[in-house]
Design a protein around this motif. Structure first.
Motif, PDB file in Angstrom:
ATOM      1  N   ALA A  88       0.831  -1.206   0.000  1.00  0.00           N
ATOM      2  CA  ALA A  88       0.000   0.000   0.000  1.00  0.00           C
ATOM      3  C   ALA A  88       0.867   1.259   0.000  1.00  0.00           C
ATOM      4  O   ALA A  88       0.577   2.230  -0.703  1.00  0.00           O
ATOM      5  CB  ALA A  88      -0.937  -0.009   1.202  1.00  0.00           C
ATOM      6  N   ALA A  89       1.939   1.252   0.794  1.00  0.00           N
ATOM      7  CA  ALA A  89       2.831   2.415   0.838  1.00  0.00           C
ATOM      8  C   ALA A  89       3.492   2.643  -0.512  1.00  0.00           C
ATOM      9  O   ALA A  89       3.604   3.780  -0.987  1.00  0.00           O
ATOM     10  CB  ALA A  89       3.887   2.218   1.927  1.00  0.00           C
ATOM     11  N   ASP A  90       3.913   1.583  -1.172  1.00  0.00           N
ATOM     12  CA  ASP A  90       4.565   1.725  -2.471  1.00  0.00           C
ATOM     13  C   ASP A  90       3.568   2.187  -3.541  1.00  0.00           C
ATOM     14  O   ASP A  90       3.930   2.946  -4.443  1.00  0.00           O
ATOM     15  CB  ASP A  90       5.203   0.399  -2.886  1.00  0.00           C
ATOM     16  CG  ASP A  90       6.431   0.055  -2.054  1.00  0.00           C
ATOM     17  OD1 ASP A  90       7.069   0.990  -1.540  1.00  0.00           O
ATOM     18  OD2 ASP A  90       6.746  -1.138  -1.910  1.00  0.00           O
ATOM     19  N   GLY A  95       4.762   8.663  -8.132  1.00  0.00           N
ATOM     20  CA  GLY A  95       5.957   8.855  -8.927  1.00  0.00           C
ATOM     21  C   GLY A  95       7.227   8.286  -8.335  1.00  0.00           C
ATOM     22  O   GLY A  95       8.269   8.300  -8.967  1.00  0.00           O
ATOM     23  N   ARG A  96       7.171   7.749  -7.130  1.00  0.00           N
ATOM     24  CA  ARG A  96       8.382   7.244  -6.476  1.00  0.00           C
ATOM     25  C   ARG A  96       8.273   5.769  -6.122  1.00  0.00           C
ATOM     26  O   ARG A  96       9.237   5.155  -5.709  1.00  0.00           O
ATOM     27  CB  ARG A  96       8.662   8.047  -5.197  1.00  0.00           C
ATOM     28  CG  ARG A  96       8.973   9.515  -5.457  1.00  0.00           C
ATOM     29  CD  ARG A  96       9.280  10.260  -4.166  1.00  0.00           C
ATOM     30  NE  ARG A  96       8.104  10.413  -3.314  1.00  0.00           N
ATOM     31  CZ  ARG A  96       7.883   9.751  -2.201  1.00  0.00           C
ATOM     32  NH1 ARG A  96       8.769   8.854  -1.791  1.00  0.00           N
ATOM     33  NH2 ARG A  96       6.801   9.960  -1.490  1.00  0.00           N
ATOM     34  N   ALA A  98       5.397   2.210  -6.797  1.00  0.00           N
ATOM     35  CA  ALA A  98       4.952   1.234  -7.781  1.00  0.00           C
ATOM     36  C   ALA A  98       4.176   1.854  -8.926  1.00  0.00           C
ATOM     37  O   ALA A  98       3.985   1.223  -9.964  1.00  0.00           O
ATOM     38  CB  ALA A  98       4.094   0.171  -7.092  1.00  0.00           C
ATOM     39  N   LEU A  99       3.715   3.094  -8.759  1.00  0.00           N
ATOM     40  CA  LEU A  99       2.859   3.744  -9.745  1.00  0.00           C
ATOM     41  C   LEU A  99       3.366   5.140 -10.054  1.00  0.00           C
ATOM     42  O   LEU A  99       4.029   5.769  -9.225  1.00  0.00           O
ATOM     43  CB  LEU A  99       1.417   3.834  -9.217  1.00  0.00           C
ATOM     44  CG  LEU A  99       0.601   2.536  -9.251  1.00  0.00           C
ATOM     45  CD1 LEU A  99      -0.536   2.593  -8.245  1.00  0.00           C
ATOM     46  CD2 LEU A  99       0.064   2.272 -10.645  1.00  0.00           C
ATOM     47  N   PRO A 100       3.030   5.668 -11.225  1.00  0.00           N
ATOM     48  CA  PRO A 100       3.420   7.034 -11.551  1.00  0.00           C
ATOM     49  C   PRO A 100       2.539   8.042 -10.823  1.00  0.00           C
ATOM     50  O   PRO A 100       1.577   7.679 -10.133  1.00  0.00           O
ATOM     51  CB  PRO A 100       3.199   7.104 -13.066  1.00  0.00           C
ATOM     52  CG  PRO A 100       2.104   6.128 -13.316  1.00  0.00           C
ATOM     53  CD  PRO A 100       2.332   5.003 -12.342  1.00  0.00           C
ATOM     54  N   ALA A 101       2.850   9.304 -10.978  1.00  0.00           N
ATOM     55  CA  ALA A 101       2.009  10.360 -10.412  1.00  0.00           C
ATOM     56  C   ALA A 101       0.725  10.479 -11.217  1.00  0.00           C
ATOM     57  O   ALA A 101       0.608   9.967 -12.323  1.00  0.00           O
ATOM     58  CB  ALA A 101       2.773  11.679 -10.421  1.00  0.00           C
TER      59      ALA A 101
END
Length: 285
Positions: A88-90, A95-96, A98-101
């Motif tokens: 969940a944190a990732d 953007g930093r 598992a997912l982009p912004a």
């Protein structure tokens, strides 16, 4: 969270195959990774996310498109608190992680704790998906049309049907060859249905996860010029027969619930509606 090297991606998909079980909620399948492999091994590796503990792989994610992370978890870890908090944190680090912004989506098994944690963090219900399933313990009816397993020589025909089946498809013969070079394709088949005049009218790829495990249909399409003649139903019967021959215990497919035509086709071919579930999304800041 990690991203595997392209050379290790086959190891990841083999572990993922071992997690597939008719008794657990449907989740990311090695066939999903295999279908993504049409973009090449390097790009597939960059789109893959892994979570491990003490050297043991516990979760796998695929960035399936620019904004959708699809997840699978090792047996017994769907409610693992530490793992769920890390995933969940990732997923929530714009953007930093598992997912982009921007606005992004997560698809996770219905019983996964990570869904609860994301909802508590402000993620909202997103698109509704229908899961359809068929047991393969009994014989599957004959499709009633000519269906062949295709190889490299017919790749261009299969690609043409897929391209003509989906709006905005970019699939090509070259992408078929890239997909067929991927590790998951060792347990896959591409089928092509022909009409009475020999024209290619429908295509499907089926992905086995091994003996006694559920198999996946991804994709299935009917050429836009040949719809309304039952070819979708026929090629789905052929897909189920192929997976049964490969040793699969069952076949599963999931499709947007708004795609009522696809849902009706799968139901007509003997799959049953197992459930509907929503992905989760985080709105853009």
């Amino acid at each position: 969270m990690g991203t595997p090297e392209a050379g290790r991606l086959g190891d990841v998909t083999r572990v993922l195959a071992g997690w597939q079980d008719d008794e657990v909620p449907v989740q990311l399948h090695p066939g999903d990774v295999g279908w993504f492999w049409r973009f090449g091994a390097e790009r597939t590796a960059r789109a893959t996310r892994t979570w491990s503990r003490a050297g043991q792989l516990l979760a796998v994610g695929l960035l399936d498109g620019p904004d959708l992370l699809r997840l699978a978890f090792a047996p017994g870890t769907l409610r693992d608190g530490d793992l769920a908090r890390q995933v969940a944190a990732d997923a929530s680090a714009p953007g930093r992680g598992a997912l982009p912004a921007g606005q992004v989506y997560v698809e996770a098994p219905a019983e996964a704790l990570v869904r609860d944690l994301l909802a508590e963090d402000g993620w909202r219900d997103g698109d509704l998906w229908t899961l359809l399933w068929r047991d393969l313990g009994a014989p599957v009816p004959d499709p009633g049309v000519h269906v062949e397993v295709i190889g490299p020589e017919q790749a261009h025909e299969w690609a043409e049907v897929v391209h003509a089946s989906f709006e905005k498809s970019t699939f090509t013969g070259e992408r078929w060859h890239a997909m067929a070079a991927g590790a998951p394709y060792a347990d896959a088949r591409c089928l092509l249905a022909r009409d009475e005049r020999g024209r290619a009218v429908a295509a499907v790829a089926v992905w086995s996860a091994g003996q006694g495990r559920l198999g996946l249909i991804e994709p299935m399409g009917v050429h836009r010029d040949h719809r309304g003649h039952g070819y979708g139903r026929a090629i789905t019967f052929a897909a189920a027969r192929a997976l049964r021959d490969l040793g699969s215990s069952s076949v599963v497919v999931y499709t947007p619930s708004t795609n009522t035509g696809a849902v009706a086709t799968y139901l007509s071919a003997g799959l049953r509606r197992v459930s509907e579930r929503r992905d989760l999304y985080r709105a853009a800041p």
